[in-house]
Motif scaffolding. Structure first.
Motif, PDB file in Angstrom:
ATOM      1  N   PRO A  87       0.974  -0.835   0.342  1.00 61.47           N
ATOM      2  CA  PRO A  87       0.267  -0.173   0.363  1.00 61.47           C
ATOM      3  C   PRO A  87       0.574   0.938   0.134  1.00 61.47           C
ATOM      4  O   PRO A  87       0.314   2.057  -0.075  1.00 61.47           O
ATOM      5  CB  PRO A  87      -0.645  -0.196   1.675  1.00 61.47           C
ATOM      6  CG  PRO A  87      -0.650  -1.587   1.623  1.00 61.47           C
ATOM      7  CD  PRO A  87       0.538  -2.399   1.238  1.00 61.47           C
ATOM      8  N   ALA A  88       2.728   1.193   0.447  1.00 62.99           N
ATOM      9  CA  ALA A  88       2.524   2.252   0.801  1.00 62.99           C
ATOM     10  C   ALA A  88       3.702   2.193  -1.331  1.00 62.99           C
ATOM     11  O   ALA A  88       4.057   4.050  -1.283  1.00 62.99           O
ATOM     12  CB  ALA A  88       4.588   2.239   1.244  1.00 62.99           C
ATOM     13  N   GLY A  89       3.268   2.054  -1.982  1.00 61.28           N
ATOM     14  CA  GLY A  89       3.894   1.947  -3.471  1.00 61.28           C
ATOM     15  C   GLY A  89       2.594   2.181  -4.559  1.00 61.28           C
ATOM     16  O   GLY A  89       1.610   2.723  -3.467  1.00 61.28           O
ATOM     17  N   ARG A  90       2.991   2.672  -5.620  1.00 58.02           N
ATOM     18  CA  ARG A  90       1.554   2.586  -6.492  1.00 58.02           C
ATOM     19  C   ARG A  90       2.313   2.462  -8.024  1.00 58.02           C
ATOM     20  O   ARG A  90       3.266   1.959  -7.971  1.00 58.02           O
ATOM     21  CB  ARG A  90       2.457   4.093  -6.736  1.00 58.02           C
ATOM     22  CG  ARG A  90       1.601   5.240  -5.670  1.00 58.02           C
ATOM     23  CD  ARG A  90       0.222   5.048  -5.501  1.00 58.02           C
ATOM     24  NE  ARG A  90       0.047   5.757  -4.523  1.00 58.02           N
ATOM     25  CZ  ARG A  90      -0.778   5.781  -3.718  1.00 58.02           C
ATOM     26  NH1 ARG A  90      -0.347   3.847  -2.982  1.00 58.02           N
ATOM     27  NH2 ARG A  90      -0.747   6.329  -2.500  1.00 58.02           N
ATOM     28  N   VAL A  91       1.400   1.399  -8.689  1.00 59.30           N
ATOM     29  CA  VAL A  91       2.047   0.983  -9.381  1.00 59.30           C
ATOM     30  C   VAL A  91       0.800   1.594 -10.782  1.00 59.30           C
ATOM     31  O   VAL A  91      -0.566   1.030 -11.412  1.00 59.30           O
ATOM     32  CB  VAL A  91       1.499  -0.446 -10.090  1.00 59.30           C
ATOM     33  CG1 VAL A  91       1.811  -1.687 -10.916  1.00 59.30           C
ATOM     34  CG2 VAL A  91       2.333  -1.562  -8.446  1.00 59.30           C
ATOM     35  N   LEU A  92       1.530   1.548 -11.906  1.00 60.91           N
ATOM     36  CA  LEU A  92       0.587   2.034 -13.229  1.00 60.91           C
ATOM     37  C   LEU A  92       0.563   0.808 -14.487  1.00 60.91           C
ATOM     38  O   LEU A  92       1.753   0.852 -14.684  1.00 60.91           O
ATOM     39  CB  LEU A  92       1.033   3.319 -13.134  1.00 60.91           C
ATOM     40  CG  LEU A  92       0.207   3.748 -14.606  1.00 60.91           C
ATOM     41  CD1 LEU A  92      -1.301   4.376 -14.429  1.00 60.91           C
ATOM     42  CD2 LEU A  92       0.870   5.199 -15.657  1.00 60.91           C
ATOM     43  N   GLY A  93      -0.038   0.524 -14.761  1.00 60.14           N
ATOM     44  CA  GLY A  93      -0.328  -0.628 -15.814  1.00 60.14           C
ATOM     45  C   GLY A  93      -0.656   0.281 -16.597  1.00 60.14           C
ATOM     46  O   GLY A  93      -1.848   1.392 -16.722  1.00 60.14           O
ATOM     47  N   VAL A  94      -0.270   0.289 -18.552  1.00 56.87           N
ATOM     48  CA  VAL A  94      -1.030   1.065 -19.410  1.00 56.87           C
ATOM     49  C   VAL A  94      -0.898  -0.476 -20.278  1.00 56.87           C
ATOM     50  O   VAL A  94      -0.460  -1.000 -20.662  1.00 56.87           O
ATOM     51  CB  VAL A  94       0.186   1.920 -19.816  1.00 56.87           C
ATOM     52  CG1 VAL A  94       0.473   2.963 -18.766  1.00 56.87           C
ATOM     53  CG2 VAL A  94       1.487   1.332 -20.158  1.00 56.87           C
ATOM     54  N   GLU A  95      -2.179   0.298 -21.090  1.00 57.68           N
ATOM     55  CA  GLU A  95      -2.639  -1.340 -22.365  1.00 57.68           C
ATOM     56  C   GLU A  95      -3.160  -0.516 -23.414  1.00 57.68           C
ATOM     57  O   GLU A  95      -3.940   0.871 -22.938  1.00 57.68           O
ATOM     58  CB  GLU A  95      -4.031  -2.062 -21.603  1.00 57.68           C
ATOM     59  CG  GLU A  95      -4.639  -3.021 -22.477  1.00 57.68           C
ATOM     60  CD  GLU A  95      -3.324  -3.704 -23.111  1.00 57.68           C
ATOM     61  OE1 GLU A  95      -3.459  -4.481 -24.961  1.00 57.68           O
ATOM     62  OE2 GLU A  95      -2.605  -4.649 -22.517  1.00 57.68           O
ATOM     63  N   LEU A  96      -2.823  -0.932 -24.316  1.00 58.96           N
ATOM     64  CA  LEU A  96      -2.884   0.055 -25.731  1.00 58.96           C
ATOM     65  C   LEU A  96      -5.000  -0.843 -25.797  1.00 58.96           C
ATOM     66  O   LEU A  96      -5.892   0.275 -26.398  1.00 58.96           O
ATOM     67  CB  LEU A  96      -2.415   0.174 -26.680  1.00 58.96           C
ATOM     68  CG  LEU A  96      -2.369   0.677 -28.005  1.00 58.96           C
ATOM     69  CD1 LEU A  96      -2.412   2.456 -27.900  1.00 58.96           C
ATOM     70  CD2 LEU A  96      -0.671  -0.058 -29.513  1.00 58.96           C
ATOM     71  N   GLU A  97      -5.454  -1.828 -25.997  1.00 56.36           N
ATOM     72  CA  GLU A  97      -6.207  -2.599 -26.439  1.00 56.36           C
ATOM     73  C   GLU A  97      -7.193  -1.475 -25.595  1.00 56.36           C
ATOM     74  O   GLU A  97      -7.543  -2.188 -24.234  1.00 56.36           O
ATOM     75  CB  GLU A  97      -6.197  -3.652 -26.722  1.00 56.36           C
ATOM     76  CG  GLU A  97      -7.390  -4.256 -26.985  1.00 56.36           C
ATOM     77  CD  GLU A  97      -8.071  -3.644 -27.928  1.00 56.36           C
ATOM     78  OE1 GLU A  97      -9.108  -3.681 -28.111  1.00 56.36           O
ATOM     79  OE2 GLU A  97      -7.164  -3.533 -29.109  1.00 56.36           O
ATOM     80  N   PRO A  98      -8.345  -1.113 -25.733  1.00 56.37           N
ATOM     81  CA  PRO A  98      -9.221  -0.589 -24.826  1.00 56.37           C
ATOM     82  C   PRO A  98     -10.232  -1.464 -23.722  1.00 56.37           C
ATOM     83  O   PRO A  98     -10.059  -1.401 -23.301  1.00 56.37           O
ATOM     84  CB  PRO A  98     -10.520   0.496 -25.878  1.00 56.37           C
ATOM     85  CG  PRO A  98      -9.018   1.199 -26.930  1.00 56.37           C
ATOM     86  CD  PRO A  98      -9.058   0.180 -27.482  1.00 56.37           C
ATOM     87  N   GLU A  99     -10.480  -2.902 -25.079  1.00 57.49           N
ATOM     88  CA  GLU A  99     -11.850  -3.810 -24.405  1.00 57.49           C
ATOM     89  C   GLU A  99     -10.678  -4.687 -23.520  1.00 57.49           C
ATOM     90  O   GLU A  99     -11.057  -4.768 -21.910  1.00 57.49           O
ATOM     91  CB  GLU A  99     -12.126  -4.794 -25.537  1.00 57.49           C
ATOM     92  CG  GLU A  99     -13.489  -3.826 -26.435  1.00 57.49           C
ATOM     93  CD  GLU A  99     -13.460  -5.145 -26.950  1.00 57.49           C
ATOM     94  OE1 GLU A  99     -13.743  -6.424 -26.895  1.00 57.49           O
ATOM     95  OE2 GLU A  99     -14.053  -4.853 -28.528  1.00 57.49           O
ATOM     96  N   LEU A 100      -8.864  -4.803 -23.464  1.00 57.82           N
ATOM     97  CA  LEU A 100      -8.014  -5.059 -22.272  1.00 57.82           C
ATOM     98  C   LEU A 100      -7.926  -4.477 -21.385  1.00 57.82           C
ATOM     99  O   LEU A 100      -7.929  -4.187 -19.765  1.00 57.82           O
ATOM    100  CB  LEU A 100      -7.174  -5.730 -23.234  1.00 57.82           C
ATOM    101  CG  LEU A 100      -7.091  -6.877 -24.232  1.00 57.82           C
ATOM    102  CD1 LEU A 100      -5.605  -7.560 -24.855  1.00 57.82           C
ATOM    103  CD2 LEU A 100      -7.567  -8.326 -22.989  1.00 57.82           C
ATOM    104  N   VAL A 101      -8.521  -2.700 -21.403  1.00 51.75           N
ATOM    105  CA  VAL A 101      -8.100  -2.175 -20.304  1.00 51.75           C
ATOM    106  C   VAL A 101      -9.432  -2.671 -19.359  1.00 51.75           C
ATOM    107  O   VAL A 101      -9.115  -2.346 -18.358  1.00 51.75           O
ATOM    108  CB  VAL A 101      -8.340  -0.556 -20.929  1.00 51.75           C
ATOM    109  CG1 VAL A 101      -7.966   0.223 -20.250  1.00 51.75           C
ATOM    110  CG2 VAL A 101      -6.853  -0.620 -22.028  1.00 51.75           C
ATOM    111  N   ARG A 102     -11.010  -2.317 -19.958  1.00 49.87           N
ATOM    112  CA  ARG A 102     -11.977  -2.765 -19.052  1.00 49.87           C
ATOM    113  C   ARG A 102     -11.786  -4.237 -18.490  1.00 49.87           C
ATOM    114  O   ARG A 102     -11.783  -3.637 -17.704  1.00 49.87           O
ATOM    115  CB  ARG A 102     -12.803  -2.430 -19.842  1.00 49.87           C
ATOM    116  CG  ARG A 102     -13.122  -1.258 -20.549  1.00 49.87           C
ATOM    117  CD  ARG A 102     -14.444  -0.563 -21.073  1.00 49.87           C
ATOM    118  NE  ARG A 102     -14.027  -1.790 -22.278  1.00 49.87           N
ATOM    119  CZ  ARG A 102     -13.907  -1.022 -23.524  1.00 49.87           C
ATOM    120  NH1 ARG A 102     -13.562   0.078 -23.790  1.00 49.87           N
ATOM    121  NH2 ARG A 102     -14.082  -1.366 -24.871  1.00 49.87           N
TER     122      ARG A 102
END
Length: 191
Positions: A87-102
């Motif tokens: 909980p003290a950290g941060r993770v940002l995931g990035v994904e190009l495909e909109p349906e996979l983002v959801r």
């Protein structure tokens, strides 16, 4: 050399806390124990567990770090990384495909780790330079060359693990020192 990377219990604990089955399409869940890539649609895969484990060990994620997950797909690696930073950290995931983002966002939300999120990648932009620098960057897709734009998003003591032209690379700062760690196959990295 082994003592420089995460001890097996931390990575194994992340795998136990976030089983692969919860990040697969319903039709693939029965194959979750298969040690190979599984389709998540849109010509993308949920990576082979043994490969994910090797990458996480090379990445050497520590509690409280800021991590970028490029090619977040189903959200599995984002959830594993979130477990490792806590909980003290941060993770940002990035994904190009909109349906996979959801799909990834839904799967990640079920893990109840609000310090991690998945967003849609901006076309033509690798990673997310708006929130850089990152202590760690995990890339789960394969470019033909080492992307300097991702290296530039590493912090001064940052580490990136990325498959480039079939070879797993560990890139460390300062100086973008590159070491090779075996041969792997991934889906192509698109920007």
């Amino acid at each position: 050399m082994a003592d420089k990377f995460l001890p097996p219990d931390r990575v194994a604990g992340a795998f136990r806390a976030h089983p692969r089955a919860g990040f697969l399409r319903r039709a693939e869940r029965r194959r979750a124990a298969h040690d190979g890539p599984l389709s998540i649609g849109h010509a993308q895969t949920n990576s082979q567990p043994r490969t994910v484990e090797a990458m996480l060990r090379l990445l050497d994620v520590r509690p409280g770090q800021r991590v970028l997950d490029v090619g977040a797909g189903s959200g599995w690696t984002t959830a594993l990384l979130a477990h490792l930073v806590g909980p003290a950290g941060r993770v940002l995931g990035v994904e190009l495909e909109p349906e996979l983002v959801r799909f990834g966002q839904k799967n990640l939300a079920a893990t109840r780790q609000p310090w991690a999120r998945i967003i849609e990648a901006r076309p033509g932009v690798l990673g997310d330079d708006r929130e850089a620098p990152y202590d760690r960057i995990l890339v789960s897709a394969e470019p033909a060359r080492l992307p300097t734009e991702l290296v530039a998003q590493l912090s001064d003591e940052g580490v990136m693990v990325i498959p480039v032209a079939g070879t797993m690379l560990r890139v460390t700062n300062p100086g973008a020192v590159v070491t090779e760690h075996g041969r792997y196959r991934f889906v192509p990295l698109r920007d």
